[in-house]
Write an enzyme that holds these catalytic residues in place. Structure first.
Site, PDB file in Angstrom:
ATOM      1  N   LYS A 176      35.750  35.858  51.940  1.00 53.33           N
ATOM      2  CA  LYS A 176      36.162  37.237  51.673  1.00 53.33           C
ATOM      3  C   LYS A 176      34.981  38.121  51.288  1.00 53.33           C
ATOM      4  O   LYS A 176      35.083  39.349  51.362  1.00 53.33           O
ATOM      5  CB  LYS A 176      37.239  37.286  50.581  1.00 53.33           C
ATOM      6  CG  LYS A 176      36.769  36.903  49.191  1.00 53.33           C
ATOM      7  CD  LYS A 176      37.896  37.069  48.186  1.00 53.33           C
ATOM      8  CE  LYS A 176      37.440  36.714  46.781  1.00 53.33           C
ATOM      9  NZ  LYS A 176      38.504  36.901  45.784  1.00 53.33           N
ATOM     10  N   ASP A 177      33.843  37.512  50.865  1.00 53.22           N
ATOM     11  CA  ASP A 177      32.647  38.288  50.519  1.00 53.22           C
ATOM     12  C   ASP A 177      31.772  38.587  51.731  1.00 53.22           C
ATOM     13  O   ASP A 177      30.838  39.382  51.631  1.00 53.22           O
ATOM     14  CB  ASP A 177      31.795  37.529  49.491  1.00 53.22           C
ATOM     15  CG  ASP A 177      32.470  37.392  48.136  1.00 53.22           C
ATOM     16  OD1 ASP A 177      33.328  38.233  47.828  1.00 53.22           O
ATOM     17  OD2 ASP A 177      32.139  36.438  47.412  1.00 53.22           O
ATOM     18  N   ARG A 218      41.527  46.367  46.307  1.00 52.98           N
ATOM     19  CA  ARG A 218      42.775  45.899  46.919  1.00 52.98           C
ATOM     20  C   ARG A 218      43.779  45.508  45.844  1.00 52.98           C
ATOM     21  O   ARG A 218      44.947  45.921  45.891  1.00 52.98           O
ATOM     22  CB  ARG A 218      42.478  44.701  47.826  1.00 52.98           C
ATOM     23  CG  ARG A 218      43.710  43.952  48.299  1.00 52.98           C
ATOM     24  CD  ARG A 218      43.331  42.627  48.934  1.00 52.98           C
ATOM     25  NE  ARG A 218      42.618  41.753  48.016  1.00 52.98           N
ATOM     26  CZ  ARG A 218      43.206  40.929  47.153  1.00 52.98           C
ATOM     27  NH1 ARG A 218      44.535  40.898  47.064  1.00 52.98           N
ATOM     28  NH2 ARG A 218      42.492  40.147  46.369  1.00 52.98           N
ATOM     29  N   ARG A 219      43.346  44.704  44.880  1.00 56.76           N
ATOM     30  CA  ARG A 219      44.255  44.307  43.799  1.00 56.76           C
ATOM     31  C   ARG A 219      44.669  45.513  42.968  1.00 56.76           C
ATOM     32  O   ARG A 219      45.845  45.658  42.607  1.00 56.76           O
ATOM     33  CB  ARG A 219      43.587  43.263  42.902  1.00 56.76           C
ATOM     34  CG  ARG A 219      43.373  41.922  43.558  1.00 56.76           C
ATOM     35  CD  ARG A 219      42.553  41.014  42.669  1.00 56.76           C
ATOM     36  NE  ARG A 219      42.317  39.709  43.294  1.00 56.76           N
ATOM     37  CZ  ARG A 219      41.216  38.987  43.140  1.00 56.76           C
ATOM     38  NH1 ARG A 219      40.244  39.440  42.356  1.00 56.76           N
ATOM     39  NH2 ARG A 219      41.081  37.824  43.735  1.00 56.76           N
ATOM     40  N   ARG A 222      33.441  42.877  35.928  1.00 50.93           N
ATOM     41  CA  ARG A 222      32.433  42.157  36.708  1.00 50.93           C
ATOM     42  C   ARG A 222      32.092  40.856  36.010  1.00 50.93           C
ATOM     43  O   ARG A 222      32.461  40.622  34.872  1.00 50.93           O
ATOM     44  CB  ARG A 222      31.164  43.013  36.868  1.00 50.93           C
ATOM     45  CG  ARG A 222      31.301  44.218  37.790  1.00 50.93           C
ATOM     46  CD  ARG A 222      31.557  43.836  39.232  1.00 50.93           C
ATOM     47  NE  ARG A 222      30.665  42.783  39.700  1.00 50.93           N
ATOM     48  CZ  ARG A 222      29.414  42.970  40.103  1.00 50.93           C
ATOM     49  NH1 ARG A 222      28.895  44.195  40.094  1.00 50.93           N
ATOM     50  NH2 ARG A 222      28.681  41.958  40.520  1.00 50.93           N
ATOM     51  N   ARG A 259      34.561  36.630  32.967  1.00 50.56           N
ATOM     52  CA  ARG A 259      35.784  37.451  32.946  1.00 50.56           C
ATOM     53  C   ARG A 259      36.821  36.884  31.988  1.00 50.56           C
ATOM     54  O   ARG A 259      37.482  37.628  31.261  1.00 50.56           O
ATOM     55  CB  ARG A 259      36.365  37.563  34.357  1.00 50.56           C
ATOM     56  CG  ARG A 259      35.433  38.268  35.325  1.00 50.56           C
ATOM     57  CD  ARG A 259      36.062  38.463  36.685  1.00 50.56           C
ATOM     58  NE  ARG A 259      35.062  38.918  37.656  1.00 50.56           N
ATOM     59  CZ  ARG A 259      35.330  39.599  38.756  1.00 50.56           C
ATOM     60  NH1 ARG A 259      36.580  39.899  39.050  1.00 50.56           N
ATOM     61  NH2 ARG A 259      34.376  39.964  39.580  1.00 50.56           N
ATOM     62  N   CYS A 274      34.544  45.362  53.034  1.00 55.69           N
ATOM     63  CA  CYS A 274      35.122  44.524  51.972  1.00 55.69           C
ATOM     64  C   CYS A 274      35.500  45.323  50.730  1.00 55.69           C
ATOM     65  O   CYS A 274      36.000  44.779  49.759  1.00 55.69           O
ATOM     66  CB  CYS A 274      34.153  43.408  51.593  1.00 55.69           C
ATOM     67  SG  CYS A 274      32.549  43.989  51.029  1.00 55.69           S
TER      68      CYS A 274
END
Length: 306
Positions: free
Chosen positions: A75-76, A123-124, A141, A147, A234
């Site tokens: 996804k990156d 997106r989230r 981040r 996190r 992305c």
């Protein structure tokens, strides 16, 4: 075989996983850890910053012959392909769902009014705001451990993470709720790994090809083809998930405004022929992207960058 990887715990796990698969196939391996720009620059990732902040350094290692392959979270990986690199393999995919992490195991519906939610993904954030406009969605981040520490000390009421990362790191003790796909559709390529090789290194490509899992490769090709067709990159609030069931390749996609007030949904399916997996995936993605574009998806994506 020299494997370039980022130094974060999750990236190292991914590289070690690929190394174990290659070793099982009879190849010796060596990890080549790198520090990416995305690991050192903790500013929120937005349209003002380059895509590929997590991938460029390890791609460069392959281009400069510091490594034979690069391992990424798919996804990156930007959809703009470097002409000197080739995506040689996608191993079997991990779970694709996102999860909401909190001490109280809140769901999206049970989060307190105005709860502060941390996510590094537009997106989230957009999907959260679509379901709960009252939430205070803020950027976050750092790697998974960083996190989780920010959540522990109270900087956020809850944070969002990919379930695959917690599964791979064996963080079974982290209290979370996995979100259903009809609530939180994943990023294109989520849960999948990408193995890149230099285009001229045909022998390496052949060795790595033993790791290619056709169902996973077809699914992520459909997702990424749709993303590229919509000029999403992305960073745009685009979600897509493809899967194969009973000989049918299906694709669900959603494009949202940043604030979640505008949403376009699309679902398509096509008969799947494993011998023509790439053609099937791209045909399906083209149909879905054309339908979304006809309803204003590109304009919606453009507005999110303004």
């Amino acid at each position: 075989m020299r494997i370039a990887t980022r130094e974060s715990p999750l990236a190292m796990w991914q590289a070690e996983h690929v190394a174990s698969l290659l070793q099982a196939a009879g190849y010796a391996t060596k990890l080549v850890p790198m520090v990416s720009g995305g690991d050192t620059d903790m500013r929120p990732i937005d349209s003002g910053r380059q895509v590929g902040v997590f991938t460029k350094r390890i791609q460069q290692a392959v281009l400069d012959d510091e490594a034979d392959i690069a391992v990424h979270s798919l996804k990156d990986l930007p959809t703009e392909v470097d002409p000197n690199l080739v995506l040689a393999a996608v191993p079997p995919r991990e779970v694709v769902e996102d999860c909401l992490v909190s001490q109280s195991q809140w769901t999206i519906a049970t989060l307190p009014d105005g709860a502060k939610i941390g996510t590094g993904s537009r997106r989230r954030a957009a999907q959260l705001r679509y379901h709960r406009p009252d939430l205070d969605v803020q950027p976050i981040r750092g790697n998974v451990q960083t996190r989780l520490e920010k959540l522990r000390v109270g900087e956020y009421d809850a944070i969002m993470l990919a379930s695959a990362g917690l599964t791979r790191l064996k963080m079974d003790d982290v209290t979370r709720v996995e979100l259903p796909l009809d609530q939180m559709l994943p990023a294109p390529g989520q849960g999948a790994l990408a193995i890149e090789v230099h285009r001229d290194a045909e022998a390496v490509q052949k060795m790595v090809s033993v790791l290619n899992h056709i169902p996973a490769r077809a699914a992520v090709t459909a997702e990424r083809t749709l993303l590229a067709a919509l000029n999403g990159g992305c960073l745009a609030p685009i979600a897509a998930y493809a899967q194969i069931n009973d000989g049918i390749l299906s694709l669900d996609a959603v494009v949202l405004s940043t604030d979640g007030t505008k949403r376009l949904d699309e679902s398509r399916s096509i008969a799947f022929d494993p011998s023509q997996w790439e053609s099937c995936a791209k045909t399906l993605a083209d149909q879905a992207s054309e339908s979304l574009a006809s309803r204003g998806a590109r304009e919606l994506i453009h507005d999110t960058r303004s």
